[in-house]
Design an enzyme around this catalytic site. Structure first.
Site, mmCIF file in Angstrom:
data_model
loop_
_atom_site.group_PDB
_atom_site.id
_atom_site.type_symbol
_atom_site.label_atom_id
_atom_site.label_comp_id
_atom_site.label_asym_id
_atom_site.label_seq_id
_atom_site.Cartn_x
_atom_site.Cartn_y
_atom_site.Cartn_z
ATOM 1 N N CYS A 86 0.853 -1.286 0.068
ATOM 2 C CA CYS A 86 0.114 0.017 -0.022
ATOM 3 C C CYS A 86 0.937 1.349 -0.018
ATOM 4 O O CYS A 86 1.600 1.347 -0.922
ATOM 5 C CB CYS A 86 -0.993 -0.223 1.244
ATOM 6 S SG CYS A 86 -2.413 0.966 0.967
ATOM 7 N N HIS A 194 -3.528 -5.399 1.242
ATOM 8 C CA HIS A 194 -3.024 -5.768 2.637
ATOM 9 C C HIS A 194 -2.883 -7.326 3.043
ATOM 10 O O HIS A 194 -3.667 -7.813 3.688
ATOM 11 C CB HIS A 194 -3.537 -5.070 3.809
ATOM 12 C CG HIS A 194 -3.541 -3.506 3.600
ATOM 13 N ND1 HIS A 194 -2.426 -2.850 4.282
ATOM 14 C CD2 HIS A 194 -4.200 -2.545 3.018
ATOM 15 C CE1 HIS A 194 -2.664 -1.632 3.929
ATOM 16 N NE2 HIS A 194 -3.626 -1.501 3.353
ATOM 17 N N GLU A 196 -1.301 -8.555 5.041
ATOM 18 C CA GLU A 196 -1.172 -8.886 6.662
ATOM 19 C C GLU A 196 -2.375 -8.865 7.221
ATOM 20 O O GLU A 196 -2.742 -9.431 8.714
ATOM 21 C CB GLU A 196 -0.294 -7.877 7.265
ATOM 22 C CG GLU A 196 -0.820 -6.575 7.391
ATOM 23 C CD GLU A 196 -0.713 -5.656 6.065
ATOM 24 O OE1 GLU A 196 -0.405 -6.156 4.931
ATOM 25 O OE2 GLU A 196 -1.112 -4.360 6.145
#
Lengths: 212, 85
Positions: A86, A194, A196
């Protein structure tokens, strides 16, 4: 692997990335934006998401011009792998470690949703295992995710297999539905979604666990 | 002896770029009756004060800063000029 995670003022996905990498079994530590590093013994660097420098001037523009990014550029020159997520992707583009630029979403709105990503380049440093499927499900959350590159360069990216992911349903107007790109050798990678935030099934998807 | 030099830098998105902000403002103005508005593109304006021995040196410094970070030539175009205050 021993992985460094960069931190700028305004970075806010650092702790999620730390947990993600630690869960994946890696030895993680921080890299403060004002510090330079030799990166000796470091296997990879991850630049997490957020709003470094408040997105002032252009997203990632000011963060790209910091001592830690000088070190990261040096690390890349020596063949070091770097992943930008990002804002991290924006920073890598501003630093010209990846081609292109990220612009305001075509809708003019901040987009916050799950996306299906088609994996265009199956082998890169950060995603290099047989997936058993063509798509992965990862969330996006961004206001400036519209990837832009000139027509000529786009052709070159396609030829050199530098397009990493494409959105199945383009949420931001990115050229060629590009969600992520890699360097030619696949060591420097950037994506807007993302991974994560997709580590466990209870999060909505565990496809972030396919990385690294 | 150093002098202060004032410059303005005007930045706009390159023509090939879809200007989302300009489009949003245009729509708002249309909704508010400004139907003659045909197009608007929105950019940035910098007012830059540089201390240097000569105007040439100041301009060189400005150009360096523009290339270094102020403008991203992939997505922006710009012009600058010296202001006489």
């Amino acid at each position: 692997m021993k992985i460094l995670i960069t931190r700028f003022l305004g970075t806010n996905c650092d702790r999620d990335v730390y947990q993600w990498l630690e869960q994946r079994g890696h030895q993680v530590s921080w890299a403060w934006y004002q510090d330079r590093f030799s990166f000796e013994g470091v296997d990879a660097v991850v630049i997490p998401g957020g709003f470094s420098y408040g997105d002032y001037l252009r997203s990632g523009a000011l963060a790209a011009k910091t001592p830690v990014m000088d070190s990261v550029a040096e690390f890349v020159k020596r063949g070091g792998p770097v992943l930008g997520i990002c804002n991290g992707f924006q920073i890598l583009c501003e630093r010209h470690l990846l081609p292109g630029s990220l612009l305001r979403n075509e809708s003019g709105r901040f987009v916050d949703s799950w996306v299906e990503l088609e994996v265009e380049r199956p082998s890169s440093f950060f995603l290099n295992r047989p997936l058993g499927k063509n798509n992965i499900k990862i969330p996006v959350a961004h206001g400036d995710g519209r990837y832009f590159v000139e027509a000529q360069e786009l052709e070159e990216l396609q030829q050199r297999q530098q397009i990493w992911f494409q959105y199945q349903n383009n949420p931001n107007g990115s050229v060629a539905n590009i969600a992520g790109v890699t360097s030619e050798d696949g060591k420097v990678c950037g994506l807007m979604p993302h991974p994560e935030r997709a580590l466990f099934d209870w999060m909505g998807s565990a496809d972030g666990g396919l990385f690294l | 002896m150093k002098n202060k030099y004032l410059f303005e830098v005007k930045v706009l998105p390159r023509d090939v770029i879809l200007d989302v902000q300009g489009r949003a403002v245009t729509k708002s103005l249309h909704d508010n009756g400004h139907l003659q508005l045909k197009n608007m593109r929105i950019g940035k304006y910098f007012e830059v004060e540089i201390e240097a021995e000569t105007e040439e040196k100041a301009e060189l410094d400005l150009k360096k800063m523009i290339d270094f970070v102020l403008v991203n030539p992939l997505i922006e175009k710009y012009q600058y000029e010296r202001l006489s205050k």
